[in-house]
Design a protein around this motif. Structure first.
Motif, PDB file in Angstrom:
ATOM      1  N   VAL A  59       0.853  -1.187   0.000  1.00 13.16           N
ATOM      2  CA  VAL A  59       0.000   0.000   0.000  1.00 13.16           C
ATOM      3  C   VAL A  59       0.890   1.238   0.000  1.00 13.16           C
ATOM      4  CG1 VAL A  59      -1.769   1.266   1.255  1.00 13.16           C
ATOM      5  CG2 VAL A  59      -1.823  -1.237   1.228  1.00 13.16           C
ATOM      6  N   GLU A  60       0.655   2.114  -0.967  1.00 15.44           N
ATOM      7  CA  GLU A  60       1.445   3.337  -1.090  1.00 15.44           C
ATOM      8  C   GLU A  60       0.538   4.495  -1.467  1.00 15.44           C
ATOM      9  OE1 GLU A  60       4.760   2.960  -3.690  1.00 15.44           O
ATOM     10  OE2 GLU A  60       5.483   1.091  -2.790  1.00 15.44           O
ATOM     11  N   PRO A  61       0.912   5.711  -1.078  1.00 20.55           N
ATOM     12  CA  PRO A  61       0.104   6.875  -1.472  1.00 20.55           C
ATOM     13  C   PRO A  61       0.232   7.152  -2.966  1.00 20.55           C
ATOM     14  CG  PRO A  61       2.085   7.570  -0.324  1.00 20.55           C
ATOM     15  CD  PRO A  61       2.046   6.088  -0.214  1.00 20.55           C
ATOM     16  N   VAL A  62      -0.843   7.690  -3.532  1.00 23.40           N
ATOM     17  CA  VAL A  62      -0.807   8.041  -4.951  1.00 23.40           C
ATOM     18  C   VAL A  62       0.196   9.166  -5.190  1.00 23.40           C
ATOM     19  CG1 VAL A  62      -2.188   8.934  -6.871  1.00 23.40           C
ATOM     20  CG2 VAL A  62      -3.172   7.259  -5.295  1.00 23.40           C
ATOM     21  N   GLU A 206      -2.920  12.353   2.012  1.00 30.14           N
ATOM     22  CA  GLU A 206      -3.842  11.556   2.813  1.00 30.14           C
ATOM     23  C   GLU A 206      -5.084  11.169   2.020  1.00 30.14           C
ATOM     24  OE1 GLU A 206      -3.970  12.408   7.368  1.00 30.14           O
ATOM     25  OE2 GLU A 206      -4.049  14.316   6.318  1.00 30.14           O
ATOM     26  N   GLY A 207      -5.658  10.023   2.416  1.00 29.52           N
ATOM     27  CA  GLY A 207      -6.925   9.609   1.844  1.00 29.52           C
ATOM     28  C   GLY A 207      -6.881   9.257   0.384  1.00 29.52           C
ATOM     29  N   ASN A 208      -5.695   8.946  -0.125  1.00 24.76           N
ATOM     30  CA  ASN A 208      -5.576   8.593  -1.543  1.00 24.76           C
ATOM     31  C   ASN A 208      -4.478   7.542  -1.676  1.00 24.76           C
ATOM     32  OD1 ASN A 208      -6.092   8.565  -4.246  1.00 24.76           O
ATOM     33  ND2 ASN A 208      -5.156  10.537  -4.682  1.00 24.76           N
ATOM     34  N   LEU A 209      -4.801   6.323  -1.223  1.00 25.43           N
ATOM     35  CA  LEU A 209      -3.843   5.229  -1.235  1.00 25.43           C
ATOM     36  C   LEU A 209      -4.159   4.253  -2.364  1.00 25.43           C
ATOM     37  CD1 LEU A 209      -3.709   4.503   2.607  1.00 25.43           C
ATOM     38  CD2 LEU A 209      -2.040   5.787   1.270  1.00 25.43           C
ATOM     39  N   GLN A 210      -3.141   3.538  -2.786  1.00 27.48           N
ATOM     40  CA  GLN A 210      -3.293   2.513  -3.802  1.00 27.48           C
ATOM     41  C   GLN A 210      -2.320   1.373  -3.485  1.00 27.48           C
ATOM     42  OE1 GLN A 210      -2.241   4.485  -7.453  1.00 27.48           O
ATOM     43  NE2 GLN A 210      -0.066   4.541  -7.004  1.00 27.48           N
ATOM     44  N   VAL A 211      -2.453   0.277  -4.213  1.00 22.62           N
ATOM     45  CA  VAL A 211      -1.548  -0.854  -4.048  1.00 22.62           C
ATOM     46  C   VAL A 211      -0.643  -0.933  -5.272  1.00 22.62           C
ATOM     47  CG1 VAL A 211      -1.341  -3.347  -3.800  1.00 22.62           C
ATOM     48  CG2 VAL A 211      -3.164  -2.138  -2.611  1.00 22.62           C
ATOM     49  N   ASN A 212       0.659  -0.934  -5.029  1.00 26.68           N
ATOM     50  CA  ASN A 212       1.642  -1.116  -6.090  1.00 26.68           C
ATOM     51  C   ASN A 212       2.131  -2.557  -6.044  1.00 26.68           C
ATOM     52  OD1 ASN A 212       1.287   1.565  -6.599  1.00 26.68           O
ATOM     53  ND2 ASN A 212       3.285   2.216  -5.877  1.00 26.68           N
ATOM     54  N   VAL A 244      -7.288  -1.978 -11.903  1.00 25.73           N
ATOM     55  CA  VAL A 244      -5.964  -1.597 -12.391  1.00 25.73           C
ATOM     56  C   VAL A 244      -6.056  -0.199 -13.008  1.00 25.73           C
ATOM     57  CG1 VAL A 244      -4.108  -2.147 -14.000  1.00 25.73           C
ATOM     58  CG2 VAL A 244      -5.306  -3.985 -12.798  1.00 25.73           C
ATOM     59  N   VAL A 245      -5.252   0.731 -12.494  1.00 24.53           N
ATOM     60  CA  VAL A 245      -5.285   2.109 -12.984  1.00 24.53           C
ATOM     61  C   VAL A 245      -4.013   2.487 -13.741  1.00 24.53           C
ATOM     62  CG1 VAL A 245      -6.880   2.907 -11.204  1.00 24.53           C
ATOM     63  CG2 VAL A 245      -4.422   2.965 -10.758  1.00 24.53           C
ATOM     64  N   GLU A 246      -2.962   1.687 -13.607  1.00 24.87           N
ATOM     65  CA  GLU A 246      -1.723   2.010 -14.320  1.00 24.87           C
ATOM     66  C   GLU A 246      -0.891   0.747 -14.484  1.00 24.87           C
ATOM     67  OE1 GLU A 246       2.348   4.611 -13.555  1.00 24.87           O
ATOM     68  OE2 GLU A 246       0.441   5.412 -12.801  1.00 24.87           O
ATOM     69  N   VAL A 260       2.440  -2.590 -11.473  1.00 24.89           N
ATOM     70  CA  VAL A 260       1.015  -2.413 -11.737  1.00 24.89           C
ATOM     71  C   VAL A 260       0.392  -1.746 -10.515  1.00 24.89           C
ATOM     72  CG1 VAL A 260      -1.172  -3.582 -12.183  1.00 24.89           C
ATOM     73  CG2 VAL A 260       0.913  -4.399 -13.275  1.00 24.89           C
ATOM     74  N   LYS A 261      -0.402  -0.694 -10.757  1.00 31.12           N
ATOM     75  CA  LYS A 261      -1.028   0.044  -9.663  1.00 31.12           C
ATOM     76  C   LYS A 261      -2.521  -0.239  -9.640  1.00 31.12           C
ATOM     77  CE  LYS A 261       2.449   3.715  -9.781  1.00 31.12           C
ATOM     78  NZ  LYS A 261       2.711   5.173  -9.862  1.00 31.12           N
ATOM     79  N   ILE A 262      -3.023  -0.526  -8.430  1.00 27.45           N
ATOM     80  CA  ILE A 262      -4.430  -0.886  -8.238  1.00 27.45           C
ATOM     81  C   ILE A 262      -5.069   0.132  -7.308  1.00 27.45           C
ATOM     82  CG2 ILE A 262      -6.008  -2.618  -7.313  1.00 27.45           C
ATOM     83  CD1 ILE A 262      -2.600  -3.739  -8.416  1.00 27.45           C
ATOM     84  N   SER A 263      -6.181   0.684  -7.713  1.00 26.21           N
ATOM     85  CA  SER A 263      -6.883   1.673  -6.893  1.00 26.21           C
ATOM     86  C   SER A 263      -7.564   0.982  -5.712  1.00 26.21           C
ATOM     87  CB  SER A 263      -7.929   2.408  -7.738  1.00 26.21           C
ATOM     88  OG  SER A 263      -8.928   1.493  -8.179  1.00 26.21           O
ATOM     89  N   LEU A 264      -7.862   1.769  -4.698  1.00 25.84           N
ATOM     90  CA  LEU A 264      -8.559   1.277  -3.513  1.00 25.84           C
ATOM     91  C   LEU A 264      -9.797   2.138  -3.278  1.00 25.84           C
ATOM     92  CD1 LEU A 264      -5.522   0.654  -1.150  1.00 25.84           C
ATOM     93  CD2 LEU A 264      -6.953  -1.088  -2.210  1.00 25.84           C
TER      94      LEU A 264
END
Length: 367
Positions: A59-62, A206-212, A244-246, A260-264
């Motif tokens: 989990v990482e911030p956008v 803050e409040g804008n995390l995704q999974v790399n 998948v967003v990227e 690969v980046k996945i939105s949450l």
């Protein structure tokens, strides 16, 4: 013929009576108590076709900003600490600026001198232009005055740019937040020497995390933008859905792994923290894989780790618990793939109302 005396008869009778009393002991033929059956809940494995990819991620911030300075100088103050919330434009760090203030004063003086020279040259230009029109000055004199006037004008512009540069350098000594967020790391303290490009703070939105996640080169062709995905965060024991967003098109420098980046979803943001690990299952939307077959899945809670082996309990034909060793494969959220040791139509014990061991009687129940 021998005559048996009375003492021998008495001894023989005592032996017979003792043997008779021992053979009629009430405890010898008492039935042994039977073990009470353990109530268990039995399920069959779930099946899943191989139309997804499971990878690990974090989990990482956008948006992440590494705050540094463009000028060299001593850090006079760091106004925030790790964990502090900051707003956009808030001053975070100040750098010593005495030398830049001196350059700004020098630029001001040069601008004043250039402005005075320009005003004098402008008056001369206007005067000689009038004289030339009245045939009282030659063309050469007018050309000389014109060149002086243009040089003075250029000198003013140069002085103005020098002053603007000094102002910009002065602005770099007050470092502000590029966006609202939280201070993730504080990498320096007041009194340290700041160098251009050296990180001082790390700000995360803050409040804008995704999974790399890193996807191997053998599977990257199956993933498309907007493919559905599910992220299982083991530390929270929760699963979140996204997409998948990227997709990073290059694996150079990453050992054949594509980022690969996945939105949450928004409802997941409050419970997640940057740096948490996640297992991501990405739906490939029916894209073919190297193993196009059904997968036998069982809950992770049904697996028992025994030394270096994995096992689960099944129910034997005699109605007793039977420990079955299995070979596991990929993990899909809260379930794991069983490669061998359990067929798709065999039941296994998912929950027990007591202690299980090999041979203990069991009874199916709704637990």
């Amino acid at each position: 013929m021998k005559i048996i005396n009375n003492n021998s008869l008495l001894w023989l009778a005592a032996v017979i009576i003792s043997a008779s009393s021992c053979s009629s002991s009430p405890n010898q033929d008492a039935p042994q108590p039977k073990a009470q059956p353990v109530q268990v809940r039995v399920e069959t494995p779930s099946l899943s076709s191989d139309n997804s990819i499971t990878v690990t991620g974090q989990v990482e911030p956008v948006h992440t900003a590494h705050i540094s300075t463009r000028v060299m100088g001593f850090i006079t103050a760091i106004k925030v600490n790790a964990g502090d919330h900051v707003s956009k434009g808030q001053v975070l760090v100040t750098i010593s600026n005495e030398d830049i203030l001196a350059k700004l004063a020098q630029a001001d003086a040069m601008l004043s001198s250039a402005s005075a020279a320009y005003q004098s040259a402008e008056k001369d230009y206007q005067r000689f232009t009038n004289l030339y029109n009245q045939k009282s000055a030659s063309a050469k004199e007018l050309d000389n005055v014109t060149l002086q006037y243009q040089a003075a004008k250029a000198g003013v512009r140069a002085a103005e740019q020098m002053k603007a540069e000094a102002r910009a350098m002065l602005a770099y000594t007050n470092i502000t937040a590029p966006f609202a967020g939280i201070v993730a790391k504080k990498l320096a303290d007041a009194g340290s020497m700041a160098n251009p490009g050296m990180p001082i703070l790390i700000i995360e939105q803050e409040g804008n995390l995704q999974v790399n996640a890193s996807v191997p080169e053998t599977e990257i062709s199956r993933i498309k933008l907007k493919s559905p995905a599910a992220a299982w965060v083991e530390s929270l024991n929760k699963s979140f859905t996204g997409e998948v967003v990227e997709i990073n098109p290059s694996s150079i420098g990453s050992g054949g792994q594509f980022l690969v980046k996945i939105s949450l979803p928004q409802e997941a943001q409050a419970s997640l923290y940057a740096g948490m690990y996640a297992r991501v299952r990405i739906n490939t939307n029916g894209a073919p894989s190297s193993m196009d077959q059904e997968t036998v899945l069982v809950p992770l809670s049904a697996i028992n780790r025994i030394g270096q082996l994995d096992a689960l309990y099944t129910v034997s034909s005699q109605g007793t618990a039977l420990l079955r060793y299995v070979r596991l494969g990929k993990i899909y959220g809260d379930k794991v793939e069983v490669l061998s040791g359990l067929n798709s139509n065999e039941g296994f014990i998912i929950k027990a109302g007591g202690k299980l061991y090999n041979g203990v009687p069991v009874k199916a129940a709704s637990l």
